[in-house]
Enzyme design. Structure first.
Site, short mmCIF file in Angstrom:
data_model
loop_
_atom_site.label_atom_id
_atom_site.label_comp_id
_atom_site.label_asym_id
_atom_site.label_seq_id
_atom_site.Cartn_x
_atom_site.Cartn_y
_atom_site.Cartn_z
N LYS A 301 0.86 -1.19 0.00
CA LYS A 301 0.00 0.00 0.00
C LYS A 301 0.89 1.24 0.00
O LYS A 301 1.78 1.37 0.84
CB LYS A 301 -0.93 -0.01 1.22
N ASP A 306 -2.35 9.92 4.38
CA ASP A 306 -3.78 9.63 4.42
C ASP A 306 -4.50 10.66 5.30
O ASP A 306 -4.51 10.56 6.52
CB ASP A 306 -4.00 8.21 4.97
N LYS A 313 -10.04 12.76 8.41
CA LYS A 313 -9.74 12.16 9.72
C LYS A 313 -9.70 13.25 10.78
O LYS A 313 -9.28 14.37 10.49
CB LYS A 313 -8.36 11.49 9.69
N ASP A 324 1.34 5.73 6.02
CA ASP A 324 0.40 4.90 5.26
C ASP A 324 1.01 4.31 3.98
O ASP A 324 0.31 3.68 3.19
CB ASP A 324 -0.86 5.72 4.94
N ASP A 383 -12.01 7.52 3.29
CA ASP A 383 -10.93 7.13 4.21
C ASP A 383 -10.60 5.64 4.09
O ASP A 383 -9.58 5.19 4.61
CB ASP A 383 -11.30 7.50 5.65
N GLU A 385 -9.43 4.27 1.60
CA GLU A 385 -8.82 4.48 0.28
C GLU A 385 -7.82 3.39 -0.10
O GLU A 385 -7.65 3.08 -1.28
CB GLU A 385 -8.12 5.85 0.25
N ARG A 387 -7.76 0.14 0.26
CA ARG A 387 -8.29 -1.04 -0.44
C ARG A 387 -8.65 -0.71 -1.88
O ARG A 387 -8.60 -1.57 -2.75
CB ARG A 387 -9.47 -1.63 0.35
N1 BES Z 1 -4.64 4.17 6.79
C1 BES Z 1 -5.83 3.85 7.49
C2 BES Z 1 -5.65 2.69 8.48
C3 BES Z 1 -4.69 2.89 9.61
C4 BES Z 1 -5.15 3.20 10.87
C5 BES Z 1 -3.32 2.71 9.43
C6 BES Z 1 -4.26 3.35 11.92
C7 BES Z 1 -2.45 2.87 10.48
C8 BES Z 1 -2.90 3.16 11.72
C9 BES Z 1 -6.93 3.46 6.52
O1 BES Z 1 -6.87 4.03 5.25
C10 BES Z 1 -8.22 3.86 7.12
O2 BES Z 1 -8.41 5.01 7.34
N2 BES Z 1 -9.08 2.89 7.39
C11 BES Z 1 -10.34 3.13 8.00
C12 BES Z 1 -11.36 2.27 7.29
C13 BES Z 1 -12.79 2.60 7.63
C14 BES Z 1 -13.15 3.96 7.05
C15 BES Z 1 -13.69 1.54 7.06
C16 BES Z 1 -10.24 2.74 9.48
O3 BES Z 1 -9.56 1.79 9.81
O4 BES Z 1 -10.83 3.45 10.29
ZN ZN Z 2 -4.96 4.62 4.63
ZN ZN Z 3 -7.83 5.98 5.22
#
Ligand code: BES
Ligand code: ZN
Ligand code: ZN
Length: 534
Positions: A301, A306, A313, A324, A383, A385, A387
Site C-alpha cells: 500500500k 492519508d 480524519k 500509510d 478514508d 482508500e 483497499r
Molecule cells: N490508513 C488507514 C488505516 C490505519 C489506521 C493505518 C491506523 C495505520 C494506523 C486506513 O486508510 C483507514 O483510514 N481505514 C479506515 C477504514 C474505515 C473507514 C472503514 C479505518 O480503519 O478506520
Molecule cells: Zn490509509
Molecule cells: Zn484511510
C-alpha cells in the site's frame, strides 16, 4: 581509531561479502557498522564494552565459562556487583559494571534473556538491540563471544545474524531533522572473539544481517520521512535507482497519471485525483537466473499521506498518517537487496503511490470506479482508500502473471485494535502459502497472527449500485471485511494479506528501534525469498 587487537592472529572479513556490494550507489543511509573477528580471548580485546547475556533461571551467564574468567580478571568484582544489584537476568534487564581496575575493556554489560525454557532466538536479537539502544552514544565498540550453547537449537550463522541485526537495528535513529545529532558519538564497531573454524559461519550470518538491516532501515527512513518529501515521485525515483543498481536482474517501470488512465487503473486514480501531487504506479521486476515457474507478487500500500479525503480524519488520527506507505516501503526495502539474496523464483513488486488528500475535484461518497479486473467499486468512504488503490495493484499483479501474491498494507485501524501494535493480522486463501509466510515471519522476529477470511461476512461489503462497496455496513470485524474486499481482486491466486496497521509505526520504541517506522515486513519478505526454493 587505534585499537589493540593483540597476538597471535587477527583476521578481518569486513567487506568480503559473498553477497557483493549492494546499495552502494543508492542515495540512502546504509549501516556502516564494522565487524571484526579475532581469536583472542575476551579479556585480551580492547573495547568500550564487553557483552554477556544471561538466563534468569540459575543465573546462567552466556557464553558459559567466559563470565567466570572475566570475573577472575576483575578479582570477583563482576559477580559482586551483580549480586549487590540483584541482577537476575530477566528479559529486558541490563546491568553495566565499570571495573575499578584498569582493563582493556572499559565496561562489562550483561543483558537478561529471561527464562531458558521460554527462550526463542528473537530474544537474542532483542537483547542485542536493547544493548545497542542503551549504549549507542556511549560507546564506539563492543566485544563479545557468541553464546555457542544456543547452538544446539540454532546454527551459529543464525545466532550471529540475530545479534548483528540487534546491534544495527537497535542503533537506528531518524535524526535527519535534528540539529543535536552533530556531536553524537556512535557505536560503530563489533569485535567477535571466535575460533578460526567458526569464523566463516559467523561472517556469513553477519553479512546476511547487514542486508536485512540495511533493507529494514531503508524502509524505516522512507516511513519516517515527511510526506511532503516522500511523495509518489520520490518512491518512484528510488525504485528506478534500485533497478539501475542491478540492471541484469531488476527492471522498473513507472506509470504516470496519463499512462495509468490509458491502462484503466480507475480505482487507483479515483483516490489520486484529489491531489495535485502526481501519482505514480510503480512496477519492479526481479528475474531469477533460473527459468522460474513461480512469480511472486509483492504488493505494498503506497498512500504517501492519508488525510481521509472528504471523510477527513480527526487531527489526532491524522498525525501519523505519513506511515500509510509502510507497505510500499517494505516492498522497496526488500527489492533494495533482492539481487544479493537471489531468490530462485521471479518477483514483481507493485506500488500504487498517491496521497489521499482533499480538493474540489475529490472523489465523493457515492462515486463509482472500475478496477483493472473489471469490478466496480462504490466509494462510500474516502478514508477506506487503501483497499481501493490495492484493488488495482493486486489486479495488475494478477494480470502480469503472478502465481502467488503477498500484500502488505496499513489497511485498518481494526487490525490494530484486534491484535495491538506488535502483531500483524494475516489473512490467506491458501494454507500452504500462509504457512510459508508465517515461518518466514517467525525467523525474522516479526509477529503475525491469522484471522479468518470468513466467507459469510462477504455480503457485508455489498453495494446497491456497484459490484462491491469500499466500506462494510457494520463497524465490527473491520480488518476481516477489508481483507474480504481485497480478495475480490486476487482472482484465484494463492494470496497472503498482511494488515500491518499496528506494527508498521509505533508510538513508543521497542528493543530494536525507536518510535516511528519499524520497517515491518521487510525481513519477513527476505526470509521468504531465501527459505523458498523452487
Ligand atoms: N490508513 C488507514 C488505516 C490505519 C489506521 C493505518 C491506523 C495505520 C494506523 C486506513 O486508510 C483507514 O483510514 N481505514 C479506515 C477504514 C474505515 C473507514 C472503514 C479505518 O480503519 O478506520
Ligand atoms: Zn490509509
Ligand atoms: Zn484511510
Amino acid at each position: 581509531m587505534k585499537r589493540f587487537l593483540g597476538f597471535p592472529k587477527v583476521f578481518f572479513l569486513l567487506e568480503a561479502s559473498e553477497y557483493g556490494f549492494i546499495l552502494a550507489s543508492l542515495n540512502v543511509k546504509i549501516v556502516t557498522m564494522q565487524f571484526e573477528y579475532t581469536n583472542n580471548s575476551l579479556g585480551k580485546i580492547s573495547s568500550d564494552a564487553l557483552l554477556f547475556f544471561a538466563f534468569s533461571d540459575g543465573k546462567k551467564y552466556l557464553p558459559l565459562g567466559e563470565f567466570k574468567s572475566i570475573d577472575e580478571i576483575l578479582d570477583g568484582e563482576l559477580s559482586k556487583v551483580c549480586n549487590l544489584e540483584r541482577f537476575k537476568g530477566d528479559k529486558g534487564e541490563l546491568i553495566t559494571v565499570i571495573p575499578a581496575k584498569e582493563t582493556l575493556f572499559k565496561r562489562v554489560v550483561i543483558v537478561g534473556l529471561g527464562k531458558e525454557d521460554e527462550f526463542i532466538l528473537d530474544f537474542l536479537r532483542k537483547a542485542a538491540g536493547h544493548f545497542a539502544k542503551f549504549n549507542k552514544h556511549k560507546i564506539d565498540s563492543v566485544s563479545l563471544k557468541l553464546p555457542g550453547e544456543l547452538e544446539k537449537d540454532n546454527s551459529l550463522e543464525l545466532i550471529s545474524q540475530v545479534i548483528a541485526e540487534g546491534f544495527m537495528l537497535g542503533s537506528y535513529e531518524f535524526n535527519k531533522y535534528k540539529e543535536a545529532r552533530k556531536e553524537q558519538r556512535d557505536f560503530s564497531t563489533v569485535i567477535i572473539s571466535t575460533k578460526d573454524q567458526d569464523s566463516k559461519a559467523i561472517s556469513k550470518g553477519v553479512e546476511k544481517a547487514k542486508l536485512f538491516s540495511n533493507a529494514t532501515i531503508l524502509a524505516r527512513d522512507l516511513v519516517n520521512e515527511q510526506a511532503s518529501v516522500a511523495t509518489p515521485s520520490y518512491l518512484a525515483d528510488l525504485a528506478k535507482q534500485i533497478a539501475k543498481e542491478n540492471p541484469k536482474k531488476i527492471s522498473c517501470k513507472v506509470l504516470d497519471k496519463g499512462q495509468a488512465e490509458k491502462l484503466g487503473l480507475e480505482a487507483f486514480l479515483s483516490i489520486a485525483k484529489a491531489s495535485d501531487i502526481p501519482p505514480k504506479f510503480i512496477v519492479l521486476e526481479y528475474k531469477s537466473q533460473k527459468k522460474a515457474k513461480r512469480k511472486v507478487g509483492i504488493i505494498g500500500k503506497g498512500i504517501t499521506f492519508d488525510s481521509g479525503g472528504i471523510n477527513v480524519k480527526p487531527g489526532d488520527s491524522m498525525q501519523t498518517m505519513k506511515c500509510d506507505m509502510s507497505g510500499a516501503a517494505a516492498v522497496l526495502g526488500a527489492f533494495s537487496v533482492i539481487s544479493a539474496l537471489e531468490p530462485e523464483f521471479d518477483v514483481i513488486g507493485i506500488i500504487a503511490a498517491t496521497p489521499n488528500l482533499i480538493s474540489g475535484t475529490s472523489t465523493v461518497p457515492g462515486d463509482v470506479a472500475k478496477a483493472l479486473n473489471g469490478k466496480t467499486i462504490e466509494i462510500l468512504n474516502t478514508d477506506a482508500e487503501g483497499r481501493v488503490t490495492m484493488a488495482d495493484s493486486l489486479s495488475y499483479a494478477v494480470k502480469m502473471g503472478a502465481t502467488e501474491l503477498i500484500d502488505l498494507a496499513t489497511l485498518t485501524g481494526a487490525a490494530e485494535v484486534a491484535l495491538g501494535t506488535d502483531i500483524t493480522a494475516l489473512f490467506s486463501n491458501n494454507a500452504n502459502l500462509a504457512d510459508k509466510v508465517k515461518a518466514a515471519a517467525f525467523t525474522a522476529g516479526e509477529k503475525v497472527w491469522e484471522l479468518p477470511l470468513e466467507k459469510e461476512y462477504k455480503d457485508l461489503n455489498k453495494s446497491e449500485v456497484a459490484d462491491v462497496a469500499n466500506i462494510p455496513n457494520t463497524r465490527y470485524g473491520g480488518a476481516i471485511t477489508a481483507a474480504l474486499f481485497l480478495e475480490e481482486f486476487v482472482d484465484t491466486k494463492p494470496w497472503v494479506h498482511l494488515d500491518i496497521a499496528g506494527p508498521a509505526f509505533i508510538t513508543s520504541g521497542n528493543e530494536i528501534g525507536p518510535k516511528g517506522g519499524t520497517g515491518f515486513g521487510v525481513r519477513t519478505l527476505l526470509n521468504f525469498f531465501i527459505e523458498n526454493k523452487i
